[in-house]
Design an enzyme around this catalytic site. Structure first.
Site, PDB file in Angstrom:
ATOM      1  CG  ASP A   1      -0.294  -0.521   2.486  1.00 35.83           C
ATOM      2  OD1 ASP A   1       0.949  -0.468   2.589  1.00 35.83           O
ATOM      3  OD2 ASP A   1      -1.012  -0.982   3.382  1.00 35.83           O
TER       4      ASP A   1
ATOM      5  CG  ASN B   1      -8.472  -1.209  12.149  1.00 34.95           C
ATOM      6  OD1 ASN B   1      -7.578  -1.949  11.751  1.00 34.95           O
ATOM      7  ND2 ASN B   1      -8.865  -0.137  11.479  1.00 34.95           N
TER       8      ASN B   1
HETATM    9  C1  F6R Z   1       1.637  -1.519   6.113  1.00 34.19           C
HETATM   10  C2  F6R Z   1       0.282  -2.045   6.245  1.00 34.19           C
HETATM   11  C3  F6R Z   1      -0.456  -2.041   7.522  1.00 34.19           C
HETATM   12  C4  F6R Z   1       0.413  -2.367   8.743  1.00 34.19           C
HETATM   13  C5  F6R Z   1      -0.411  -2.316  10.021  1.00 34.19           C
HETATM   14  C6  F6R Z   1       0.445  -2.546  11.247  1.00 34.19           C
HETATM   15  O1  F6R Z   1       2.118  -1.629   4.802  1.00 34.19           O
HETATM   16  O2  F6R Z   1      -0.258  -2.444   5.257  1.00 34.19           O
HETATM   17  O3  F6R Z   1      -1.512  -2.983   7.436  1.00 34.19           O
HETATM   18  O4  F6R Z   1       0.988  -3.632   8.577  1.00 34.19           O
HETATM   19  O5  F6R Z   1      -1.061  -1.094  10.122  1.00 34.19           O
HETATM   20  O6  F6R Z   1       1.326  -1.469  11.391  1.00 34.19           O
HETATM   21  P1  F6R Z   1       2.494  -1.490  12.480  1.00 34.19           P
HETATM   22  O7  F6R Z   1       3.410  -2.569  12.062  1.00 34.19           O
HETATM   23  O8  F6R Z   1       3.117  -0.129  12.360  1.00 34.19           O
HETATM   24  O9  F6R Z   1       1.842  -1.742  13.778  1.00 34.19           O
END
Ligand code: F6R
Length: 249
Positions: free
Chosen positions: A67, A135
């Site tokens: 993303d 979430n």
């Molecule tokens: C990042 C992504 C998100 C993260 C998720 C967890 O490319 O697609 O889904 O993997 O928000 O983020 P962290 O690792 O910062 O807790």
């Protein structure tokens, strides 16, 4: 789904990196699906170390990121393009032509989403790395997103913007939209490796593992993937009923 519980972030990174390294050795032209955020940073550090020791090479590796924020430039320090370059790509021998990150260029975003989607179908990922939102989102498939979605532009959930405001000056600076692989694209990977650490992920992990497969927790779809490995630390595994450090369904 197989679940490994280890002690902490360092051990999650060790175990997950060992899996990625093993797969890269087995298949030097591997197609990797990559994630950003805090979760994979430790893995990327270990991949860089393995590259420096000449255990792995990225020369023939292709990567597809999950993303990107819409409306911020590639050179913005919070863009996922910038993140990937800083955390991994500039330290290894990857061919720039083999790096694929969806573009968040607001002027032609719908076209770009279609193009990225097409590329994803032509390049099935051998291994897709995932984090999980508090979430239950994967990629930026927020609660309520259709489970049949392909690459699309999403309005970010309030909770996601709050969670990610730690990287920006304030909540107002967090982009409101992102471009993301859809659930269908994520599921179109031979092997999925999801990592999670910290208590703030415990409920999402519980719902992903035991909950109904439902749009309210997008990660729950992973129950249906034939080859999904989850590595969690003790805090993220807190609500799971794990009598041993390994659970499989
Ligand atoms: C990042 C992504 C998100 C993260 C998720 C967890 O490319 O697609 O889904 O993997 O928000 O983020 P962290 O690792 O910062 O807790």
């Amino acid at each position: 789904m197989e679940i490994f519980k280890v002690k902490d972030y360092e051990q999650v990174s060790d175990k997950a990196a060992a899996i990625v390294i093993r797969e890269m050795i087995k298949k030097p032209n591997i197609i990797l699906g990559l994630a950003t955020g805090t979760s994979p940073i430790g893995i990327y550090q270990r991949l860089i170390e393995a590259y420096k020791k000449q255990i792995i090479s990225f020369q023939d590796v292709k990567t597809y990121n999950l993303d990107e924020y819409v409306g911020i430039d590639n050179d913005h320090p919070q863009s996922y393009y910038y993140f990937m370059n800083e955390q991994l790509f500039k330290h290894v021998d990857i061919n720039i032509k083999n790096i694929n990150i969806p573009s968040g260029d607001i002027n032609q975003i719908e076209e770009l989403a279609k193009e990225y989607n097409k590329k994803l179908y032509g390049n099935q990922r051998d291994l897709q790395l995932l984090g999980i939102g508090s979430n239950g989102h994967i990629g930026f498939n927020e609660p309520g997103s259709e489970l049949g979605n392909e690459t699309f532009v999403v309005e970010l959930d309030k909770q996601t913007r709050i969670d990610n405001s730690r990287f920006f000056g304030s909540l107002d600076e967090v982009p409101t939209h992102a471009i993301t692989m859809g659930i269908k694209n994520i599921m179109y990977s031979k092997h999925i490796l999801l990592i999670a650490t910290g208590e703030s992920k415990a409920q999402a992990i519980y719902d992903m593992v035991y909950g109904p497969v439902d749009e309210s927790v997008p990660a729950s779809i992973l129950q249906l993937h034939p080859n999904c490995t989850v590595i969690v630390d003790e805090d993220a595994a807190k609500l799971l009923n794990m009598k041993t450090d390994y659970l499989t369904f």
